[in-house]
Design a protein around this motif. Structure first.
Motif, PDB file in Angstrom:
ATOM      1  N   SER A 261     -70.184  99.649  -2.912  1.00 49.72           N
ATOM      2  CA  SER A 261     -69.327  98.775  -2.750  1.00 49.72           C
ATOM      3  C   SER A 261     -68.303  98.961  -1.620  1.00 49.72           C
ATOM      4  N   GLY A 262     -68.172  97.697  -0.802  1.00 45.50           N
ATOM      5  CA  GLY A 262     -67.298  97.782   0.231  1.00 45.50           C
ATOM      6  C   GLY A 262     -65.933  97.525  -0.141  1.00 45.50           C
ATOM      7  N   LEU A 263     -64.996  97.333   0.607  1.00 50.31           N
ATOM      8  CA  LEU A 263     -63.482  97.001   0.463  1.00 50.31           C
ATOM      9  C   LEU A 263     -63.327  95.500  -0.138  1.00 50.31           C
ATOM     10  N   GLY A 264     -64.244  94.788  -0.232  1.00 49.57           N
ATOM     11  CA  GLY A 264     -64.141  93.431  -0.655  1.00 49.57           C
ATOM     12  C   GLY A 264     -63.291  92.444  -0.193  1.00 49.57           C
ATOM     13  N   LEU A 265     -62.717  92.728   1.053  1.00 46.34           N
ATOM     14  CA  LEU A 265     -62.040  91.950   1.615  1.00 46.34           C
ATOM     15  C   LEU A 265     -62.549  90.698   2.557  1.00 46.34           C
ATOM     16  N   LEU A 266     -63.910  90.612   2.864  1.00 48.30           N
ATOM     17  CA  LEU A 266     -64.636  89.512   3.239  1.00 48.30           C
ATOM     18  C   LEU A 266     -65.636  89.326   2.338  1.00 48.30           C
TER      19      LEU A 266
ATOM     20  N   ARG B 261     -75.087  82.825  13.695  1.00 46.97           N
ATOM     21  CA  ARG B 261     -73.739  83.027  13.200  1.00 46.97           C
ATOM     22  C   ARG B 261     -73.250  84.517  13.471  1.00 46.97           C
ATOM     23  N   ASP B 262     -72.411  84.552  13.441  1.00 50.62           N
ATOM     24  CA  ASP B 262     -71.769  86.131  13.520  1.00 50.62           C
ATOM     25  C   ASP B 262     -70.443  86.392  13.052  1.00 50.62           C
ATOM     26  N   GLY B 263     -70.417  87.465  12.346  1.00 54.33           N
ATOM     27  CA  GLY B 263     -69.200  87.900  11.593  1.00 54.33           C
ATOM     28  C   GLY B 263     -68.754  86.959  10.512  1.00 54.33           C
ATOM     29  N   CYS B 264     -67.474  87.183  10.299  1.00 61.71           N
ATOM     30  CA  CYS B 264     -66.823  86.334   8.988  1.00 61.71           C
ATOM     31  C   CYS B 264     -65.187  86.478   9.193  1.00 61.71           C
ATOM     32  N   ILE B 265     -64.499  85.409   8.850  1.00 57.15           N
ATOM     33  CA  ILE B 265     -63.052  85.409   8.594  1.00 57.15           C
ATOM     34  C   ILE B 265     -62.541  84.972   7.563  1.00 57.15           C
ATOM     35  N   SER B 266     -61.683  85.741   6.882  1.00 60.27           N
ATOM     36  CA  SER B 266     -60.980  85.349   5.588  1.00 60.27           C
ATOM     37  C   SER B 266     -60.297  83.855   5.500  1.00 60.27           C
ATOM     38  N   ALA B 267     -60.335  83.404   4.312  1.00 60.61           N
ATOM     39  CA  ALA B 267     -59.656  82.079   4.088  1.00 60.61           C
ATOM     40  C   ALA B 267     -58.300  81.810   4.639  1.00 60.61           C
ATOM     41  N   ASP B 268     -57.595  82.847   4.656  1.00 58.21           N
ATOM     42  CA  ASP B 268     -55.975  83.040   5.204  1.00 58.21           C
ATOM     43  C   ASP B 268     -56.067  83.308   6.737  1.00 58.21           C
TER      44      ASP B 268
ATOM     45  N   GLU C  39     -74.180  93.617  21.269  1.00 58.31           N
ATOM     46  CA  GLU C  39     -74.313  94.051  19.768  1.00 58.31           C
ATOM     47  C   GLU C  39     -75.496  95.232  19.669  1.00 58.31           C
ATOM     48  N   ILE C  40     -74.804  95.829  18.980  1.00 60.77           N
ATOM     49  CA  ILE C  40     -75.872  97.417  18.527  1.00 60.77           C
ATOM     50  C   ILE C  40     -75.851  97.706  17.045  1.00 60.77           C
ATOM     51  N   HIS C  41     -76.725  97.077  16.033  1.00 63.55           N
ATOM     52  CA  HIS C  41     -76.578  97.292  14.692  1.00 63.55           C
ATOM     53  C   HIS C  41     -77.911  97.342  14.188  1.00 63.55           C
ATOM     54  N   ILE C  42     -78.143  97.857  12.936  1.00 65.43           N
ATOM     55  CA  ILE C  42     -79.137  97.812  12.257  1.00 65.43           C
ATOM     56  C   ILE C  42     -79.077  96.881  10.981  1.00 65.43           C
ATOM     57  N   GLY C  43     -78.000  96.330  10.665  1.00 64.48           N
ATOM     58  CA  GLY C  43     -77.509  95.631   9.604  1.00 64.48           C
ATOM     59  C   GLY C  43     -77.870  94.203   9.621  1.00 64.48           C
ATOM     60  N   HIS C  44     -78.206  93.598   8.275  1.00 65.13           N
ATOM     61  CA  HIS C  44     -78.459  92.042   8.287  1.00 65.13           C
ATOM     62  C   HIS C  44     -77.338  91.751   7.367  1.00 65.13           C
ATOM     63  N   THR C  45     -76.424  90.694   7.753  1.00 65.68           N
ATOM     64  CA  THR C  45     -75.269  90.411   6.858  1.00 65.68           C
ATOM     65  C   THR C  45     -75.548  88.889   6.329  1.00 65.68           C
ATOM     66  N   ASP C  46     -75.383  88.874   4.832  1.00 67.53           N
ATOM     67  CA  ASP C  46     -75.449  87.700   4.304  1.00 67.53           C
ATOM     68  C   ASP C  46     -74.320  87.052   3.858  1.00 67.53           C
ATOM     69  N   TYR C  47     -74.103  85.793   3.719  1.00 67.02           N
ATOM     70  CA  TYR C  47     -72.726  85.029   3.239  1.00 67.02           C
ATOM     71  C   TYR C  47     -72.825  84.870   2.020  1.00 67.02           C
ATOM     72  N   GLU C  48     -71.728  84.996   1.153  1.00 63.84           N
ATOM     73  CA  GLU C  48     -71.558  84.568  -0.244  1.00 63.84           C
ATOM     74  C   GLU C  48     -71.080  82.878   0.025  1.00 63.84           C
ATOM     75  N   ALA C  49     -71.326  82.058  -0.982  1.00 63.14           N
ATOM     76  CA  ALA C  49     -70.918  80.611  -0.863  1.00 63.14           C
ATOM     77  C   ALA C  49     -69.536  80.475  -0.508  1.00 63.14           C
ATOM     78  N   GLY C  50     -69.377  79.540   0.559  1.00 66.77           N
ATOM     79  CA  GLY C  50     -67.862  79.265   0.913  1.00 66.77           C
ATOM     80  C   GLY C  50     -67.326  80.125   2.065  1.00 66.77           C
ATOM     81  N   ALA C  51     -68.257  81.431   2.433  1.00 68.07           N
ATOM     82  CA  ALA C  51     -67.838  82.165   3.313  1.00 68.07           C
ATOM     83  C   ALA C  51     -67.618  81.414   4.834  1.00 68.07           C
ATOM     84  N   LYS C  52     -66.763  81.956   5.606  1.00 66.24           N
ATOM     85  CA  LYS C  52     -66.606  81.145   6.814  1.00 66.24           C
ATOM     86  C   LYS C  52     -67.194  82.260   8.146  1.00 66.24           C
TER      87      LYS C  52
END
Length: 536
Positions: free
Chosen positions: A367-372, A439-446, A410-423
């Protein structure tokens, strides 16, 4: 086929200045009108860069290519070793993952399997440039590893290179290290070393001269010069020996109690055990309105205005380390009031989960930090590319965004999936393309937490200045009175380095080693004013 002349920079050990002296020589030869390229057959570093081919090489070779005024190529560093946390390393060959091996296995296999690849890459460069400046790795006198060494004297012989041996006086024992290195070389190898130089000297050089004369008589080789210690060079270090991580674990009292609107913005970068690409933050460290700290304590996190989770070679291991050290909880508490940024692996840690089904870094899921609202799955194929694009958000840290362009790699081996509503944070494309964006990255609602896969994002002046203005605006601090033009600073640093090396080393002798005639500047003043970069 015409073959390039070859000069090789050897060192008495790691971090004696080989990388920057190689960069300086690249710039000097280029300024004198020669086409020049750097070459390091094998590099061990967690600092890497993406080439124009979309492949991975050591960051130092990318810097050296820039000093030479040429595009960085995977042939300049055909073998890159990226240490892992379990006494093994990921081996990158010609920019792509070759395997994950232990040190013993790598030493057994590298001559038979990798030396032909090294030879091909060197020949590719040698047929296209006038001069090749080779850089050794560590010391050429590691007698326990010498039999399988493909980075030092075997490479010098292959390139028929004249060698300059460099010692670092700032670390002490420079004469002993120079003498010991030469004594441990074979007779034929010793003859390839045409002279030596002393690097990072502080003080009165006349006090050093008696030792230099004695050394010259002892080894029957000339001292090519003494290069001064050059503070505040805006040039990246080769490896983590250059990272001022643990020497300062907290901000000073004056920095934390200062409540004026023009105080420095406190940025804390978590010094992960497998911290990669720490050069991402050189441009921030150089900003006069920033106080940047590489930190490992909950106290430092609580005192920061902005926390950055950097890239990591072992993302899950570093996340588990944060849980064990208490930083995981400290970051979750900090997130209620502060600003957080994740770069590459750091962004992955900010998500909900990280899974590694193929065991590329760490088998299993955590589990990650759960902030995004994102989830990352490690994959066998590495994404490596130079990219540019623009931010997908109009607001950052609660502040309006005006300049939205981004650039980096970019230098990475991960693929990131977005949950519903993620920006997502930005839209990116390969550097020379405008279509086919992703798409790249993610930003929190606030908008107070964001992550991106883009390394080097802070090297772009427009984004860095906007990032700092937004962070300062969030804390109601005044806009920075002065901001840097980072790429100009780097060019100035390269020119300053090249100028000092050309002034202090016997360039006439070094050019003669390559069979070339050195045409010195007409005066010392002209040498000191040389700063136009690469002459063509």
């Amino acid at each position: 086929m015409t073959r390039a002349r070859a000069i090789m920079v050897l060192g008495t050990g790691s971090h004696v200045g080989k990388s920057l002296l190689t960069a300086a020589l690249c710039r000097i030869f280029a300024q004198h009108g020669y086409s020049v390229a750097p070459f390091k057959s094998q590099n061990m570093s967690l600092n890497s860069a993406a080439t124009f081919e979309g492949l991975e090489i050591g960051r130092a070779q990318a810097l050296q290519a820039g000093a030479a005024g040429v595009a960085a190529s995977v042939h300049m560093n055909p073998i890159l070793i990226k240490p892992s946390g379990d006494q093994s390393s990921q081996v990158v060959v010609r920019g792509k993952i070759w395997g994950r091996v232990t040190a013993a296995d790598y030493h057994r296999r590298r001559i038979e399997e990798l030396l032909p690849i090294v030879r091909e890459s060197y020949d590719y460069l040698a047929s296209r440039f006038d001069v090749i400046i080779l850089e050794g790795a560590g010391s050429p006198a590691e007698i326990n590893l010498k039999q399988h060494d493909i980075a030092n004297m075997r490479m010098a012989e292959m390139a028929d290179a004249s060698c300059l041996l460099v010692g670092d006086i700032d670390r002490g024992g420079v004469f002993a290290s120079l003498l010991g290195t030469l004594e441990l070389l074979d007779t034929e190898e010793r003859e390839r070393v045409r002279g030596f130089a002393i690097n990072k000297f502080r003080g009165d050089v006349t006090l050093l001269e008696p030792g230099i004369r004695m050394m010259e008589e002892r080894v029957n080789k000339a001292c090519l010069g003494v290069v001064p210690y050059l503070p505040s060079l805006m040039l990246e270090e080769e490896d983590s020996l250059g990272l001022p991580t643990i020497t300062q674990t907290k901000w000073t009292v004056e920095q934390t109690v200062n409540s004026s609107a023009d105080r420095a913005l406190r940025i804390g970068v978590i010094a992960l055990p497998s911290f990669s690409n720490f050069t991402d933050f050189d441009s921030l460290r150089a900003e006069p309105s920033v106080s940047l700290l590489f930190c490992r304590t909950a106290e430092a996190i609580a005192q920061a205005d902005v926390i950055i989770l950097p890239g990591s070679k072992q993302t899950v291991d570093d996340l588990l380390w944060m849980k064990e050290s208490g930083l995981y909880i400290a970051l979750q508490e900090y997130a209620h009031t502060g600003l957080i940024v994740g770069i590459c692996g750091g962004m992955q840690m900010l998500g909900k989960t990280i899974s590694d089904p193929s065991g590329m870094e760490h088998s299993g899921s955590v589990s990650g930090l759960g902030l995004l609202p994102i989830r990352t799955t490690m994959q066998t194929e590495k994404v490596t590319r130079n990219a540019r694009g623009e931010m997908a958000t109009k607001v950052l840290f609660g502040q309006q965004v005006t300049q939205k362009e981004l650039a980096g790699y970019e230098i990475h081996i991960g693929h990131t999936d977005y949950e519903a509503g993620a920006k997502h944070f930005s839209s990116l494309a390969c550097k020379d393309e405008r279509s086919n964006t992703s798409r790249d990255g993610c930003i929190s609602a606030d908008t107070r937490t964001f992550g991106t896969y883009l390394h080097g994002i802070f090297e772009e002046d427009s984004f860095r200045h906007q990032f700092l203005s937004a962070a300062r605006g969030f804390y109601k601090l005044s806009s920075p009175p002065k901001v840097n033009l980072w790429k100009h600073l780097r060019e100035d640093s390269l020119n300053r380095l090249a100028c000092e090396v050309e002034r202090t080393l016997d360039m006439r002798a070094i050019f003669a080693w390559a069979g070339l005639t050195y045409d010195p500047p007409l005066s010392e003043d002209m040498l000191s004013l040389r700063g136009e970069g690469v002459a063509r």
